[in-house]
Design a protein around this motif. Structure first.
Motif, PDB file in Angstrom:
ATOM      1  N   THR A 161       3.979  -4.148  -1.271  1.00  0.00           N
ATOM      2  CA  THR A 161       3.586  -2.955  -0.514  1.00  0.00           C
ATOM      3  C   THR A 161       2.345  -3.234   0.319  1.00  0.00           C
ATOM      4  O   THR A 161       2.253  -2.819   1.490  1.00  0.00           O
ATOM      5  N   LEU A 162       1.370  -3.954  -0.265  1.00  0.00           N
ATOM      6  CA  LEU A 162       0.152  -4.293   0.476  1.00  0.00           C
ATOM      7  C   LEU A 162       0.480  -5.126   1.711  1.00  0.00           C
ATOM      8  O   LEU A 162      -0.040  -4.864   2.808  1.00  0.00           O
ATOM      9  N   ARG A 163       1.348  -6.104   1.541  1.00  0.00           N
ATOM     10  CA  ARG A 163       1.727  -6.958   2.679  1.00  0.00           C
ATOM     11  C   ARG A 163       2.377  -6.125   3.783  1.00  0.00           C
ATOM     12  O   ARG A 163       2.077  -6.301   4.971  1.00  0.00           O
ATOM     13  N   ARG A 164       3.252  -5.200   3.383  1.00  0.00           N
ATOM     14  CA  ARG A 164       3.941  -4.378   4.377  1.00  0.00           C
ATOM     15  C   ARG A 164       2.959  -3.480   5.121  1.00  0.00           C
ATOM     16  O   ARG A 164       3.023  -3.360   6.355  1.00  0.00           O
ATOM     17  N   VAL A 165       2.036  -2.853   4.379  1.00  0.00           N
ATOM     18  CA  VAL A 165       1.081  -1.924   5.002  1.00  0.00           C
ATOM     19  C   VAL A 165       0.177  -2.666   5.988  1.00  0.00           C
ATOM     20  O   VAL A 165      -0.041  -2.204   7.123  1.00  0.00           O
ATOM     21  N   VAL A 166      -0.344  -3.833   5.588  1.00  0.00           N
ATOM     22  CA  VAL A 166      -1.259  -4.585   6.453  1.00  0.00           C
ATOM     23  C   VAL A 166      -0.510  -5.190   7.636  1.00  0.00           C
ATOM     24  O   VAL A 166      -1.003  -5.186   8.775  1.00  0.00           O
ATOM     25  N   ALA A 167       0.684  -5.695   7.390  1.00  0.00           N
ATOM     26  CA  ALA A 167       1.469  -6.294   8.479  1.00  0.00           C
ATOM     27  C   ALA A 167       1.837  -5.252   9.526  1.00  0.00           C
ATOM     28  O   ALA A 167       1.822  -5.538  10.731  1.00  0.00           O
ATOM     29  N   SER A 168       2.155  -4.034   9.088  1.00  0.00           N
ATOM     30  CA  SER A 168       2.523  -2.988  10.044  1.00  0.00           C
ATOM     31  C   SER A 168       1.334  -2.582  10.913  1.00  0.00           C
ATOM     32  O   SER A 168       1.511  -2.099  12.023  1.00  0.00           O
ATOM     33  N   ALA A 169       0.101  -2.799  10.402  1.00  0.00           N
ATOM     34  CA  ALA A 169      -1.101  -2.498  11.185  1.00  0.00           C
ATOM     35  C   ALA A 169      -1.461  -3.638  12.130  1.00  0.00           C
ATOM     36  O   ALA A 169      -2.343  -3.477  12.983  1.00  0.00           O
ATOM     37  N   LYS A 170      -0.809  -4.789  11.970  1.00  0.00           N
ATOM     38  CA  LYS A 170      -1.022  -5.950  12.842  1.00  0.00           C
ATOM     39  C   LYS A 170      -2.477  -6.435  12.814  1.00  0.00           C
ATOM     40  O   LYS A 170      -3.095  -6.734  13.839  1.00  0.00           O
ATOM     41  N   VAL A 171      -3.038  -6.482  11.594  1.00  0.00           N
ATOM     42  CA  VAL A 171      -4.373  -7.053  11.414  1.00  0.00           C
ATOM     43  C   VAL A 171      -4.252  -8.228  10.448  1.00  0.00           C
ATOM     44  O   VAL A 171      -3.253  -8.367   9.732  1.00  0.00           O
ATOM     45  N   SER A 172      -5.296  -9.055  10.413  1.00  0.00           N
ATOM     46  CA  SER A 172      -5.271 -10.249   9.573  1.00  0.00           C
ATOM     47  C   SER A 172      -5.509  -9.882   8.116  1.00  0.00           C
ATOM     48  O   SER A 172      -6.372  -9.052   7.793  1.00  0.00           O
ATOM     49  N   ALA A 173      -4.757 -10.528   7.224  1.00  0.00           N
ATOM     50  CA  ALA A 173      -4.924 -10.272   5.791  1.00  0.00           C
ATOM     51  C   ALA A 173      -6.323 -10.665   5.318  1.00  0.00           C
ATOM     52  O   ALA A 173      -6.867 -10.049   4.391  1.00  0.00           O
ATOM     53  N   ARG A 174      -6.965 -11.677   5.944  1.00  0.00           N
ATOM     54  CA  ARG A 174      -8.278 -12.115   5.489  1.00  0.00           C
ATOM     55  C   ARG A 174      -9.369 -11.095   5.800  1.00  0.00           C
ATOM     56  O   ARG A 174     -10.507 -11.222   5.323  1.00  0.00           O
ATOM     57  N   GLN A 175      -9.030 -10.049   6.584  1.00  0.00           N
ATOM     58  CA  GLN A 175     -10.007  -9.003   6.876  1.00  0.00           C
ATOM     59  C   GLN A 175      -9.956  -7.869   5.858  1.00  0.00           C
ATOM     60  O   GLN A 175     -10.754  -6.945   5.928  1.00  0.00           O
ATOM     61  N   VAL A 176      -9.022  -7.937   4.929  1.00  0.00           N
ATOM     62  CA  VAL A 176      -8.857  -6.883   3.931  1.00  0.00           C
ATOM     63  C   VAL A 176      -9.370  -7.392   2.591  1.00  0.00           C
ATOM     64  O   VAL A 176      -8.933  -8.434   2.099  1.00  0.00           O
ATOM     65  N   VAL A 177     -10.300  -6.657   2.009  1.00  0.00           N
ATOM     66  CA  VAL A 177     -10.885  -7.011   0.722  1.00  0.00           C
ATOM     67  C   VAL A 177     -10.457  -5.958  -0.300  1.00  0.00           C
ATOM     68  O   VAL A 177     -10.621  -4.760  -0.077  1.00  0.00           O
ATOM     69  N   LEU A 178      -9.930  -6.435  -1.429  1.00  0.00           N
ATOM     70  CA  LEU A 178      -9.511  -5.539  -2.512  1.00  0.00           C
ATOM     71  C   LEU A 178     -10.572  -5.561  -3.590  1.00  0.00           C
ATOM     72  O   LEU A 178     -10.848  -6.610  -4.193  1.00  0.00           O
ATOM     73  N   GLU A 179     -11.217  -4.413  -3.813  1.00  0.00           N
ATOM     74  CA  GLU A 179     -12.272  -4.315  -4.808  1.00  0.00           C
ATOM     75  C   GLU A 179     -11.683  -3.828  -6.134  1.00  0.00           C
ATOM     76  O   GLU A 179     -11.179  -2.705  -6.223  1.00  0.00           O
ATOM     77  N   ILE A 180     -11.775  -4.689  -7.155  1.00  0.00           N
ATOM     78  CA  ILE A 180     -11.268  -4.342  -8.483  1.00  0.00           C
ATOM     79  C   ILE A 180     -12.459  -3.929  -9.340  1.00  0.00           C
ATOM     80  O   ILE A 180     -13.371  -4.723  -9.581  1.00  0.00           O
TER      81      ILE A 180
END
Length: 533
Positions: free
Chosen positions: A372-391
């Protein structure tokens, strides 16, 4: 003074809709119920009126039979003048009786109390055309006369002779209809063989679509019938309609108000579900900045509940319940998707800008989280390395091995992973390496005490050294004063976030902060540039 606003109007729309729907439902139900009740009362009253006509007809026959029985009781039945005088006395005593006749058993007339009435007969029926009553010694038949028909009631005497009472069928038997229906109805009395005995109707009565009410006598071969034009019923006995509608309206209003009150107090989970459905959870942005230069390097996306009336629900009032109930999952996706839309242009223009979003451990371990994360970020057409997941470490990671596997998969796809609230969470520092995160976020507790407690400084320095050994970035949370910033810099911390720069703000305000920070950076660059001769 409270002012009316479009948001206030929108927030009241669900309640207004509930009340309106309740009113409509109760009014519709009241309409049909009132119509059904009125129709039921009409049918019952017309049945009762038909029964009245039949009872009056039976009473007329009873009078005729009683007159005959009184004559029989006296005896000496014949055609002598004194006997006929006795007949006339009985006629006088019974207003409904027009004549008494002595006849043969076959029906032929022997003599009559008023012989002149025989002149008004159009014809005389034979016994075979007469109809037996429940009492087989009593027969009924129609006597056709000029002007109006009459009813013959014959009692066998047992000696080959019979007595007949001739009954007049008068309109008083039938003129019983209410004033609203008299001009649109017809009242009739027939023998069982459908021979008409009498009827009452105003002149020129036209029954377009009649409805009939019929009653049959159990004692005599008689039936009464009332025919009413169906259209005439709409204006009869309608007094109950508006009181019923008024009651239905009042009940609908009360029920609607009760529903709206129930809707408001039905529980926090229901409110959360409605807020999710109405997309009332909005992303707010708190800048992540470089401690020495003040440059904005990214932001943490935080959920805020903005009601339709503009009021803001504090995070502590809904985040814990969202996490415990599982609503945090759809909320996270809703917030992330909106944030990617808000910052899309900036992310695509500034490839080093980082957007951080909080993820609870239980959500991270869901089987569909990574796809789901891959789909959401890919649909926004931004780089995955710009998204940080805070646990966050405030929730316990029950399966460290599984979590580390997911983190490795995320890093392989280019995503960055931060451990939030380091130092106050469930896991020990040894687990930081096991998870393989890329960023360590020092909890606000240490930032608050770093200027007052020397041991805090030692802990922060230790965390910075550990982060460097693990090739992790360090971010300090909750920086509120310049003193805290300088102390953190002295410990080797390079990045931070907090109210010193900005609280979490909506996208419009965050865009202004970024623009101002960029302008300051441009000025600094220009001042630091060497003078050109």
């Amino acid at each position: 003074m409270k002012t009316w606003s479009w948001k206030t109007f929108r927030s009241s729309l669900p309640s207004v809709a509930i009340v309106a729907a309740s009113l409509a439902a109760f009014c519709a139900g009241g309409h049909f119920a009132a119509k059904a009740l009125i129709e039921s009362l009409q049918m019952r009253q017309l049945d009762e009126l038909t029964d009245v006509v039949l009872r009056r007809s039976e009473v007329a026959v009873d009078f005729g039979a009683a007159s005959i029985d009184e004559i029989v009781k006296v005896g000496n039945i014949g055609c002598a003048p004194t006997t006929l005088q006795a007949f006339r006395l009985r006629v006088y005593q019974r207003p409904g009786v027009k004549d008494v006749r002595l006849v043969n058993s076959d029906g032929s007339v022997i003599c009559s109390a008023y012989s002149e009435t025989l002149e008004f007969d159009k014809g005389w029926v034979s016994r075979s055309d007469m109809l037996f009553s429940h009492d087989v010694s009593l027969l009924l038949f129609r006597v056709e006369q000029f002007g109006a028909d009459a009813l013959g009631v014959m009692r066998d005497l047992g000696d080959g002779r019979s007595l007949v009472a001739i009954l007049g069928i008068n309109s008083y038997l039938f003129d019983i209809m209410p004033a609203e229906l008299r001009a649109r109805s017809k009242v009739m009395v027939n023998l069982a063989n459908d021979q008409a005995l009498g009827a009452f109707a105003l002149d020129n009565v036209a029954l377009g679509h009649p409805i009939d009410f019929v009653r049959r006598s159990a004692r005599y071969p008689l039936q009464a019938m009332i025919s009413v034009d169906r259209a005439a019923l709409s204006g009869w006995n309608g007094q109950l309609y508006w009181p019923a509608m008024l009651l239905a309206t009042a009940l609908g209003l009360v029920f609607g108000l009760v529903l709206t009150r129930t809707r408001r107090v039905e529980g926090p989970l229901a409110e959360l579900d409605r807020a999710l459905a109405n997309e009332q959870f909005r992303p707010y942005y708190q800048p992540t900045f470089h401690l020495k230069t003040g440059a904005i390097l990214g932001c943490e996306v935080l959920a805020r509940w903005i009601r339709d009336d503009g009021s803001v629900v504090p995070p502590l009032n809904f985040i814990p319940l969202s996490e415990s109930s599982g609503r945090i999952r759809p909320m996270t996706w809703q917030i992330l998707e909106q944030a990617l839309r808000d910052l899309n242009a900036h992310l695509r223009e500034h490839k080093d800008f980082k957007l951080s979003v909080n993820v609870v451990p239980s959500h991270l371990l869901d089987a569909d989280f990574v796809p789901t994360l891959r789909r959401v970020v890919a649909s926004a057409k931004v780089s995955a390395r710009q998204v940080v997941l805070e646990i966050t470490e405030r929730d316990k990671l029950d399966d460290i091995a599984r979590a580390a596997e997911v983190v490795r998969g995320l890093r392989d796809l280019g995503f960055r992973v931060a451990i939030d609230d380091v130092g106050v969470g469930h896991s020990g520092l040894s687990q930081l390496n096991a998870l393989g995160a890329t960023t360590m976020k020092i909890d606000k507790f240490f930032v608050d005490t770093i200027t007052r407690d020397g041991s805090t400084t030692a802990i922060v320095e230790m965390l910075v050294r550990l982060a460097r050994d693990l090739a992790m970035t360090v971010i300090a949370e909750g920086i509120e004063t310049e003193e805290q910033l300088h102390a953190l810099c002295a410990c080797g911390v390079e990045e931070g976030q907090g109210y010193l720069v900005s609280p979490p703000v909506p996208i419009a305000k965050f865009a202004e902060l970024v623009e101002i920070a960029q302008a300051k950076a441009d000025i600094r660059t220009a001042l630091d540039a060497p003078m050109v001769a």
